[in-house]
Design a protein around this motif. Structure first.
Motif: not given
Length: 561
Positions: A398-399, A92-97, A166-171, A148-157
């Motif tokens: 997805v959302l 939510g914050l990333a949409l504002m800053a 982008g969205p989770t599925l795109y990532k 799933v969000h946490i897993l996807v966010s940490q896989l790059p690191g």
């Protein structure tokens, strides 16, 4: 000797310390030391998950620990940065800053203040019932989606790749395309820490596997000069201590944060209530959920004032305090003091901690919050509720995540509404040789008495089902042979009657009277339902002496004519 309950309850602050005895000190100190060992890597990792520098996670932990100790009631509960809510408010914050910018941190501080205020209002106005807004299937799906969000966010690191936008599925798609560019060193560190944390947890939850993993990984980075081989590290962690300040943002931005603050507050309420009910201060007394809302709210308020983000109750850390001998919130305060000392004197020790190690910690957290056994149980026992699990998880994946959480809450409410509307009209039969009238069914041996119909609704009577109840009763009377002269409404399931339902009852009573059918009500046990009969003037159309304590009494009194 512990103080009497009345004395403890009178403490305006630090209630959880009211029963402290000197003999509790060793247990609290050991629990605090263990808690700090587990919280340090976890708070660093959670801060990075939200787009903050590691020391902000420490600020959140200290604020949560102090705030809850001041106003909370539970003796074990640990409050601080939490991986359940962090992905939600970070999105939510990333949409504002831009994440990591001063503006982003100011918004996080403002959000923490708003969440804290909502939580405190919830405690003062006894809104503990809000914690029941999420049904178990929706909660399970919610946690699966967050995982799933946490897993996807940490896989790059962990893979040593650049984090795609982008969205989770795109990532996931981008990561799959670039999997061949994985850095073997970061992958080994991430999976090694994951294995070490999981193995430690398997042996004993008291083993600080995450801290051991971070120490081993850091030594490996230094000894092997892995930074020159592409392994990213935390870098310099400022040794500054938290200083109180107020976020400087425009009034309209506070308004934009309101919906996100309400969403986060609901999730915090649900998790706080679940945690405090799972780890009772006194097994012989119910949890004081409303008081614990005050504690969690105070934690977020302090976090907002000291430059951090909203905090939440942590079931795993609370379990650690309980299992390692903690007796009061002194254990949490001691852990906070250790974290403060680390910031003041040992922050430089953290600069070579590899990002992949923090990713490994969060991978474990993500895998732990997926309740696989519960999902399988729901699938086996209630397939349509399993679909709720799937729908909630899919919405969150997805959302945009904050929208997905809102959808999950809406699904939970719709599930509750649907369940209420499914309350079926039950026809009761007499059990031979007894005074019992029981709902008819294939496994019930009973008899119907000529001229008498006994029906009941095993659900609150409200606008959701009032019309169906009214029509169902008339249909039962119309199809009975011979036509009943007495209708008894068995009301034990009607714990609530709203205005719409009361009007339906008035109409039913009048129509039966005009049709020559005597109406009685039996087992009107709910005080709220009794009050509804008075408030809605139902006794204007139903004689007071036609309300009985049992069906048998009603039948014996009115069914002889």
């Amino acid at each position: 000797m512990a103080q009497p309950p009345a004395t403890r309850a009178s403490w305006p602050i630090f209630r959880s310390l009211a029963g402290f005895q000197p003999s509790n000190l060793p247990g609290d100190l050991i629990a605090g030391l263990t808690l700090a060992a587990i919280a340090i890597p976890e708070q660093m990792a959670t801060a990075r998950l939200g787009g903050f520098s590691p020391q902000i996670g420490f600020f959140a932990f200290m604020a949560g620990s102090l705030g809850f100790a001041m106003l909370g009631a539970n003796r074990f509960l640990s409050c601080g940065a939490d991986s359940t809510i962090t992905p939600i408010f970070a999105a939510g914050l990333a949409l504002m800053a831009t994440a990591g910018s001063p503006d982003y941190q100011s918004l996080a501080m403002a959000l923490a203040l708003m969440v804290g205020a909502i939580m405190i209002a919830g405690g003062l106005f006894k809104l503990g019932w809000i914690a029941n807004l999420l049904s178990t299937p929706v909660t399970v799906g919610f946690l699966a989606g967050i995982s799933v969000h946490i897993l996807v966010s940490q896989l790059p690191g962990v893979l040593g790749l650049t984090t795609p936008d982008g969205p989770t599925l795109y990532k996931l798609g981008v990561l799959a395309e670039n999997i061949g560019q994985t850095n073997a060193y970061t992958l080994a560190i991430g999976l090694g820490v994951l294995a070490l944390v999981a193995g430690s947890e398997k042996i004993s939850a008291r083993i600080p596997g995450a801290l051991i993993g971070l120490v081993v990984a850091t030594i490996a980075v230094i000894a092997g000069h892995l930074e020159s081989k592409g392994v990213k590290v935390v870098g310099i962690v400022p040794g500054s201590l938290p200083k109180p300040s107020f976020p400087d943002i425009a009034p309209e931005r506070w308004i934009k944060l309101l919906s996100l603050a309400i969403l986060i507050a609901i999730v915090v309420m649900v998790q706080t209530a679940a945690t405090t009910r799972s780890f009772l201060s006194d097994p012989d007394k119910p949890a004081d959920v409303d008081r614990d809302f005050l504690g969690a709210g105070a934690g977020s308020l302090l976090a907002g004032l000291f430059g951090a983000f909203p905090v939440n109750a942590s079931p795993p850390r609370t379990g650690i305090v309980s299992e390692t001998g903690g007796r009061t919130q002194l254990s949490g305060l001691f852990a906070a003091a250790i974290v403060l000392a680390l910031l003041a004197f040992g922050a430089t020790l953290l600069q070579h901690v590899p990002d992949a190690a923090l990713g490994g910690v969060l991978l474990f957290v993500a895998l732990r919050i997926i309740r696989v056994k519960q999902i399988i149980t729901i699938f086996r026992q209630s397939f349509y509720e399993f679909l709720l699990v799937v729908a909630t998880a899919a919405a969150i994946i997805v959302l945009p995540i904050e929208q997905g959480v809102a959808v999950g809450i809406a699904l939970s409410l719709l599930h509750g509404i649907w369940t209420t509307t499914q309350g079926q009209l039950a026809e009761f039969v007499h059990v031979p040789g007894t005074t019992i009238w029981w709902p008819a069914g294939p496994h019930v041996t009973g008899e119907r008495k000529p001229g008498i119909a006994v029906v009941g609704l095993q659900a609150p009577l409200s606008f959701l089902n009032a019309e169906g109840f009214h029509g169902g009763v008339l249909k039962t009377i119309g199809h009975a042979t011979p036509k009943p002269k007495l209708l008894v409404i068995e009301a034990s399931g009607m714990i609530e009657i709203d205005f719409t339902a009361a009007q339906a009852l008035r109409d039913l009573f009048r129509e039966c009277r005009d049709d020559g059918v005597t109406v009685a009500v039996a087992r009107l046990e709910s005080s709220r339902a009794q009050d509804a009969f008075e408030r809605f003037d139902l006794y204007d159309v139903l004689q007071r002496d036609h309300v009985f304590r049992s069906v048998d009494e009603a039948v014996r009194t009115l069914g002889q004519g």
